[in-house]
Motif scaffolding. Structure first.
Motif, PDB file in Angstrom:
ATOM      1  N   ASP A   1     -10.909  30.144  93.465  1.00  0.00           N
ATOM      2  CA  ASP A   1     -11.919  30.646  92.543  1.00  0.00           C
ATOM      3  C   ASP A   1     -13.266  30.744  93.246  1.00  0.00           C
ATOM      4  N   LEU A   2     -13.783  31.965  93.316  1.00  0.00           N
ATOM      5  CA  LEU A   2     -15.085  32.212  93.912  1.00  0.00           C
ATOM      6  C   LEU A   2     -16.155  31.779  92.909  1.00  0.00           C
ATOM      7  N   VAL A   3     -16.857  30.683  93.226  1.00  0.00           N
ATOM      8  CA  VAL A   3     -17.813  30.115  92.268  1.00  0.00           C
ATOM      9  C   VAL A   3     -19.233  30.623  92.478  1.00  0.00           C
ATOM     10  N   GLY A   4     -19.491  31.310  93.575  1.00  0.00           N
ATOM     11  CA  GLY A   4     -20.830  31.839  93.792  1.00  0.00           C
ATOM     12  C   GLY A   4     -20.982  32.460  95.157  1.00  0.00           C
ATOM     13  N   ILE A   5     -21.957  33.364  95.242  1.00  0.00           N
ATOM     14  CA  ILE A   5     -22.273  34.030  96.510  1.00  0.00           C
ATOM     15  C   ILE A   5     -23.771  33.894  96.744  1.00  0.00           C
ATOM     16  N   ALA A   6     -24.148  33.238  97.809  1.00  0.00           N
ATOM     17  CA  ALA A   6     -25.565  33.036  98.115  1.00  0.00           C
ATOM     18  C   ALA A   6     -26.122  34.241  98.853  1.00  0.00           C
ATOM     19  N   VAL A   7     -27.213  34.787  98.345  1.00  0.00           N
ATOM     20  CA  VAL A   7     -27.881  35.938  98.958  1.00  0.00           C
ATOM     21  C   VAL A   7     -29.383  35.687  98.948  1.00  0.00           C
ATOM     22  N   ARG A   8     -30.102  36.469  99.745  1.00  0.00           N
ATOM     23  CA  ARG A   8     -31.565  36.332  99.757  1.00  0.00           C
ATOM     24  C   ARG A   8     -32.204  36.987  98.538  1.00  0.00           C
ATOM     25  N   ASP A   9     -31.613  38.084  98.078  1.00  0.00           N
ATOM     26  CA  ASP A   9     -32.212  38.856  96.988  1.00  0.00           C
ATOM     27  C   ASP A   9     -31.102  39.343  96.069  1.00  0.00           C
TER      28      ASP A   9
ATOM     29  N   MET B   1     -20.503  28.123  86.312  1.00  0.00           N
ATOM     30  CA  MET B   1     -19.287  28.898  86.009  1.00  0.00           C
ATOM     31  C   MET B   1     -18.106  27.938  85.906  1.00  0.00           C
ATOM     32  N   ALA B   2     -17.335  28.043  84.817  1.00  0.00           N
ATOM     33  CA  ALA B   2     -16.197  27.160  84.626  1.00  0.00           C
ATOM     34  C   ALA B   2     -15.107  27.461  85.650  1.00  0.00           C
ATOM     35  N   VAL B   3     -14.467  26.401  86.151  1.00  0.00           N
ATOM     36  CA  VAL B   3     -13.397  26.544  87.128  1.00  0.00           C
ATOM     37  C   VAL B   3     -12.130  25.926  86.551  1.00  0.00           C
ATOM     38  N   PRO B   4     -11.020  26.651  86.526  1.00  0.00           N
ATOM     39  CA  PRO B   4      -9.782  26.111  85.980  1.00  0.00           C
ATOM     40  C   PRO B   4      -9.352  24.846  86.724  1.00  0.00           C
ATOM     41  N   ASP B   5      -8.708  23.915  85.992  1.00  0.00           N
ATOM     42  CA  ASP B   5      -8.215  22.689  86.620  1.00  0.00           C
ATOM     43  C   ASP B   5      -7.216  23.036  87.716  1.00  0.00           C
ATOM     44  N   GLY B   6      -7.333  22.337  88.843  1.00  0.00           N
ATOM     45  CA  GLY B   6      -6.408  22.546  89.946  1.00  0.00           C
ATOM     46  C   GLY B   6      -6.762  23.684  90.860  1.00  0.00           C
TER      47      GLY B   6
ATOM     48  N   ALA C   1     -23.032  38.295  88.338  1.00  0.00           N
ATOM     49  CA  ALA C   1     -23.116  36.930  87.818  1.00  0.00           C
ATOM     50  C   ALA C   1     -22.795  35.891  88.885  1.00  0.00           C
ATOM     51  N   LEU C   2     -22.118  36.313  89.959  1.00  0.00           N
ATOM     52  CA  LEU C   2     -21.778  35.380  91.044  1.00  0.00           C
ATOM     53  C   LEU C   2     -22.941  35.148  92.001  1.00  0.00           C
ATOM     54  N   LEU C   3     -23.924  36.028  91.994  1.00  0.00           N
ATOM     55  CA  LEU C   3     -24.994  35.976  92.980  1.00  0.00           C
ATOM     56  C   LEU C   3     -26.006  34.885  92.649  1.00  0.00           C
ATOM     57  N   THR C   4     -26.482  34.222  93.698  1.00  0.00           N
ATOM     58  CA  THR C   4     -27.500  33.195  93.536  1.00  0.00           C
ATOM     59  C   THR C   4     -28.346  33.126  94.790  1.00  0.00           C
ATOM     60  N   THR C   5     -29.593  32.752  94.627  1.00  0.00           N
ATOM     61  CA  THR C   5     -30.461  32.514  95.788  1.00  0.00           C
ATOM     62  C   THR C   5     -30.534  31.034  96.117  1.00  0.00           C
ATOM     63  N   ASP C   6     -29.880  30.205  95.312  1.00  0.00           N
ATOM     64  CA  ASP C   6     -29.915  28.753  95.517  1.00  0.00           C
ATOM     65  C   ASP C   6     -28.684  28.308  96.302  1.00  0.00           C
TER      66      ASP C   6
END
Length: 453
Positions: A42-50, A1-6, A62-67
């Protein structure tokens, strides 16, 4: 996910009740938070089990990831609200290794292995903040850690577990038995399906370890905390508390204790005692008026005197409030420079067992109803140097469940309630053991400490 500069990149570990509220605040209050930090969060991701589990619509799938391993390496700030020891510990150490500041609400991890995290954060030069780990939304960690850094804290005493406070409060105000009150707490969402961590005092013990470490600049682990839960508190205990002008609360207490010395000798080095147990609190003490799932903590310091912190100690929104406060602080450090306090353990005071604590006991005895019994009981107390403050005596109740030693029915028996003056816990415990062995004592019905008097 792109993150704005700064922008400050934030990764969230866990998306339960608290995690969802943290995400909500980050996603819906972006402008306000940016103004406070000096840059966008900027919230770049949320780690979850499922990732397939249904969630609040505020959480973008789109923010969810298991990694989680990868996620923590892509963030400037890592927020951990997943709980437990692993994989939380490993993920936070990985985040710190990659230069991320860490905000955690994980009291179990900090109580069990906080020094490992402190050392890693200090070596990496990053922040480690944990306001939400103790007493939810109540600003408590930062005042003890920073505001009182120039003072000498002598005691921290309070209610730090909302579930047990709710249960005991319902037993007091509604006359419920403990199991009924626990079930009601579960139905209202105050208690988990498995309430062990709360009712057996594990949650409060972890918080007591954190507070003791901060207050006394000494490493105190959860294993150093004497722990008793509320499972042995009965409706009869609650009734007797009311009769004697008290209410029962599960208290977390961390305090400095002065060493016993010989007469004329120079004072030695004080030690630290941390304990969690049910206690009788006088009705005129502010803690007695803490109802429901609220928390309240007293901090006693030499110069500041007595301070009280009160509020909601649990729940998604209150805990998320404390988490976001930490996030704003560490993010501001990222933008403007600077770093928060490191682990303070310069004092390295000895940590003692509960036997060194000074406290008072209320002992409820079932005894034979004949002349001379009270004298024998008083003699046992005196033999251990324990002074009796008050004694209440009356005929034993004949209703209720059977009591050990009373298989012969009501018989000639009486109840004695003894309240002691302050003494070492070890001496008080030894006294109770000796009293319980007296032939005239049929049963020690209950033993409760008295605090706040």
């Amino acid at each position: 996910m792109a993150v704005p500069d700064g922008a400050v990149r934030v990764a969230l570990l866990g998306c339960g009740v608290v995690g969802t509220e943290v995400a909500r605040l980050l996603l819906t209050q972006g402008d306000d938070l940016a103004a406070r930090v000096g840059a966008r969060l900027d919230l770049v991701g949320i780690a979850v089990r499922d990732t397939s589990v249904p969630r609040d619509p505020v959480v973008d799938p789109a923010l969810l990831t298991t990694d989680a391993e990868d996620l923590v390496t892509r963030a400037d700030v890592v927020v951990e609200v997943m709980g437990g020891l692993e994989p939380a510990r490993g993920l936070l150490l990985r985040a710190i290794e990659h230069g991320a500041a860490v905000v955690t609400a994980n009291k179990a991890l900090l109580g069990a292995d906080g020094p490992t995290l402190y050392a890693a954060a200090d070596q990496a030069g990053v922040d480690l903040y944990f306001e939400a780990a103790v007493a939810g939304a109540i600003p408590l960690v930062r005042p003890v850690r920073e505001s009182l850094a120039g003072d000498r804290v002598t005691r921290v005493l309070g209610i730090v577990n909302g579930t047990t406070n709710y249960v005991l409060d319902q037993m007091t105000t509604s006359g419920l038995e403990l199991d009924q009150a626990v079930k009601q707490a579960q139905e209202l969402g105050y208690a988990e399906a498995d309430p062990t961590a709360d009712v057996e005092g594990y949650d409060a013990a972890a918080k007591a370890a954190i507070l003791a470490s901060l207050a006394f600049h000494t490493r105190v682990a959860v294993d150093d905390v004497h722990r008793e839960g509320i499972l042995d508190v009965t409706a009869d205990d609650v009734a007797w508390a009311r009769r004697t002008g008290h209410v029962i609360k599960l208290l977390a207490i961390a305090e400095l204790v002065e060493p016993e010395g010989t007469e004329g000798a120079a004072p030695g080095v004080p030690g630290v005692v941390a304990r969690v147990h049910p206690a009788l609190v006088p009705l005129d003490h502010p803690l007695a008026g803490v109802h429901g799932a609220f928390n309240a903590v007293f901090v006693e310091a030499q110069a500041a005197g007595e301070l009280m912190f009160y509020g909601r100690g649990a729940g998604g929104a209150p805990t998320a409030s404390a988490v976001l406060g930490d996030v704003v602080t560490v993010a501001r450090h990222r933008v403007l420079g600077g770093k928060g306090p490191v682990e303070s353990r310069y004092a390295e005071l000895p940590v003692h067992g509960v036997g060194e604590a000074l406290t008072r006991y209320q002992v409820h005895l079932r005894v034979e109803d004949r002349p001379g019994v009270l004298a024998q009981v008083a003699q046992a107390f005196a033999a251990h140097g324990v002074s009796i403050e008050t004694v209440r005596q009356g005929r034993a109740a004949t209703d209720g469940p059977p009591v050990a030693g009373d298989a012969d029915g009501a018989g000639d028996r009486a109840d004695i309630l003894v309240v002691t003056h302050q003494a070492r816990d070890a001496d008080l415990a030894a006294t109770v053991t000796e009293v319980g062995a007296l032939l005239v004592v049929r049963s020690v019905l209950s033993v409760l400490r008295v605090e706040g008097a």
